[in-house]
Design an enzyme around this catalytic site. Structure first.
Site, PDB file in Angstrom:
ATOM      1  N   ASP A  31       0.886  -1.337  -0.142  1.00 37.52           N
ATOM      2  CA  ASP A  31       0.006  -0.157   0.096  1.00 37.52           C
ATOM      3  C   ASP A  31       0.932   1.187  -0.003  1.00 37.52           C
ATOM      4  OD1 ASP A  31      -2.095   2.025   0.707  1.00 37.52           O
ATOM      5  OD2 ASP A  31      -3.191   0.576   1.358  1.00 37.52           O
ATOM      6  N   PHE A  71      -6.908  -5.004  -3.698  1.00 36.10           N
ATOM      7  CA  PHE A  71      -7.918  -3.830  -3.401  1.00 36.10           C
ATOM      8  C   PHE A  71      -7.405  -2.489  -3.955  1.00 36.10           C
ATOM      9  CE2 PHE A  71      -8.497  -7.223  -0.273  1.00 36.10           C
ATOM     10  CZ  PHE A  71     -10.200  -7.337  -0.386  1.00 36.10           C
ATOM     11  N   SER A 115     -16.123  -3.366  -9.883  1.00 39.09           N
ATOM     12  CA  SER A 115     -17.093  -2.270  -9.375  1.00 39.09           C
ATOM     13  C   SER A 115     -18.410  -2.527 -10.314  1.00 39.09           C
ATOM     14  CB  SER A 115     -16.621  -1.046  -9.489  1.00 39.09           C
ATOM     15  OG  SER A 115     -17.519   0.132  -9.321  1.00 39.09           O
ATOM     16  N   TYR A 139     -13.758   6.200 -13.717  1.00 36.66           N
ATOM     17  CA  TYR A 139     -13.291   5.222 -12.816  1.00 36.66           C
ATOM     18  C   TYR A 139     -13.932   3.790 -13.142  1.00 36.66           C
ATOM     19  CZ  TYR A 139     -14.548   2.450  -8.606  1.00 36.66           C
ATOM     20  OH  TYR A 139     -14.418   1.503  -7.733  1.00 36.66           O
ATOM     21  N   LYS A 143     -11.961  -0.046 -14.250  1.00 39.52           N
ATOM     22  CA  LYS A 143     -12.470  -0.958 -13.589  1.00 39.52           C
ATOM     23  C   LYS A 143     -12.764  -2.077 -14.534  1.00 39.52           C
ATOM     24  CE  LYS A 143     -11.488  -0.358  -9.097  1.00 39.52           C
ATOM     25  NZ  LYS A 143     -10.889  -1.033  -8.318  1.00 39.52           N
ATOM     26  N   LEU A 190     -21.679   8.376   0.856  1.00 39.12           N
ATOM     27  CA  LEU A 190     -22.862   8.874   1.369  1.00 39.12           C
ATOM     28  C   LEU A 190     -23.127   8.593   3.031  1.00 39.12           C
ATOM     29  CD1 LEU A 190     -25.741  10.320   0.921  1.00 39.12           C
ATOM     30  CD2 LEU A 190     -26.535   7.914   0.311  1.00 39.12           C
ATOM     31  N   ARG A 279     -24.288  15.107  -9.182  1.00 37.21           N
ATOM     32  CA  ARG A 279     -22.941  14.948  -9.088  1.00 37.21           C
ATOM     33  C   ARG A 279     -22.612  14.446 -10.586  1.00 37.21           C
ATOM     34  NH1 ARG A 279     -20.177  11.053  -4.727  1.00 37.21           N
ATOM     35  NH2 ARG A 279     -21.258   9.586  -5.834  1.00 37.21           N
ATOM     36  N   ALA A 280     -21.443  14.882 -11.240  1.00 35.87           N
ATOM     37  CA  ALA A 280     -21.069  14.515 -12.476  1.00 35.87           C
ATOM     38  C   ALA A 280     -20.678  12.940 -12.170  1.00 35.87           C
ATOM     39  CB  ALA A 280     -19.920  15.187 -13.057  1.00 35.87           C
ATOM     40  N   GLY A 281     -21.107  12.203 -13.316  1.00 35.52           N
ATOM     41  CA  GLY A 281     -20.621  10.663 -13.683  1.00 35.52           C
ATOM     42  C   GLY A 281     -21.548   9.745 -12.816  1.00 35.52           C
TER      43      GLY A 281
END
Ligand code: UDP
Length: 317
Positions: A31, A71, A115, A139, A143, A190, A279-281
């Site tokens: 990491d 991950f 995802s 994003y 993935k 959220l 929110r964009a995307g």
């Protein structure tokens, strides 16, 4: 058995480390701590503080490992819209590097954190693993590119792989050394944002004009402990060359307003919020069909949204 956990100091990776250790599996962690926290590393665990993009560090982290749980990666939809190059570099190039180093050391098992963002705006919900994949943000595109890369690697070099397509992960695990909570700065997710909301700084609801019943986005939430249980089952299923993809969610969807209501009930008062632009995307609705994970891995999520909210609350105390 020794497993390399890339991203093992992050929220989900550190939870995996804890659960794998409790099952008697030896762990190595790679990491760069760009978003994770070195203080989550348990005593005695082999820890390489390094980047997926650095071959020597990846090779060092892989030593004596039998399998990889991957991950590590950039994981924020909004940030990916602003920095697509960063997401491609870390996620796609980083995974390419990891697969190359795995091949050099003859390590041929990998469980990858994919995802639901790979699907984009679904035409049909719940979403099956065979549904169309048209990501709505960089994003999700990274993935999906990695899932394709792993499929090709399995075909060409005989690795045994599982991609787990996470829907929305929430909740937390309490380890002896404390809660392995979400500690992002800034926090974009959220549930922690709702639980932190105040009258002075209310949580923003991103979009109230989505084509859903109450106008807010619908997501499928899964508890991080259930999620890691699926990783263990996926790891156990590996052996034959090939690449399987599994959705991990609960199979049910909740709107942003329903999450605010569940959190308000847990806290005992109405949580303040501010209706805000989209929110964009973001896609409008993401709900998983989890039949494949249930039937082929024998996996069953057991912790509902109320448990996720209350565990997140305890982890923030
Ligand atoms: N969301 C929101 N306010 C926030 C954070 C998120 O309204 O402060 C919405 C977001 O637009 C999405 C849902 O909540 O519809 C879940 O977002 P999150 O960032 O938690 O996860 P994502 O779905 O992006 O992986």
């Amino acid at each position: 058995m020794r497993v390399l956990v890339t991203g093992g100091t992050g929220y989900i990776g550190s939870t995996a480390v804890e659960i794998l250790l409790s099952r008697g599996i030896e762990i190595s962690i790679l990491d760069d701590c760009s978003t994770g926290h070195a203080d989550t590393v348990p005593a005695g665990v082999r820890f390489v503080e390094g980047s997926l993009l650095n071959s020597a560090q990846v090779a060092k982290a892989l030593m004596q490992c039998d399998a990889v749980m991957h991950f590590a990666g950039k994981s924020l939809v909004g940030e990916s819209v602003e920095k697509p190059d960063l997401y491609h570099s870390v996620n796609v190039n980083g995974t390419r590097n990891l697969l190359d180093e795995m091949r050099k050391q003859s390590i041929n098992k990998i469980v990858f954190s994919s995802s639901a963002a790979t699907y984009g705006e679904p035409k049909v919900v719940p979403i099956l693993e065979t549904s169309e994949t048209i990501p709505t943000n960089p994003y999700g595109a990274t993935k999906l590119a990695i899932d394709h890369m792993i499929t090709a690697e399995a075909a060409a070099h005989g690795i045994s792989a599982a991609s787990l397509r996470y829907f929305n992960v929430a909740g937390a695990l309490k380890a002896d050394r404390g809660w392995l909570a979400e500690r992002h700065n800034p926090e974009t997710h959220l549930i922690p944002n709702v639980l932190r909301s105040t009258t002075e700084n209310p949580v923003k609801i991103f979009g109230t004009d989505w084509p859903t019943e109450d106008g807010t986005c619908i997501r499928d939430y899964v508890h991080v402990i259930d999620l890691i249980d699926a990783h263990l089952k996926a790891l156990d299923s590996l052996g034959n060359a090939g690449h399987q993809i599994y959705n991990l969610g609960s199979g049910s969807g909740y709107s942003v307003r329903q999450v605010v209501a569940a959190a308000s009930a847990a806290i005992g008062h109405q949580i303040p919020f501010l209706d805000s632009p989209r929110r964009a995307g973001d896609p409008a609705i993401l709900i998983a069909d989890i039949t494949k994970a249930q039937s082929q891995l024998g996996w069953e999520p057991t912790r509902d949204l109320n448990v996720m909210v209350s565990d997140t609350l305890k982890s923030m105390a």
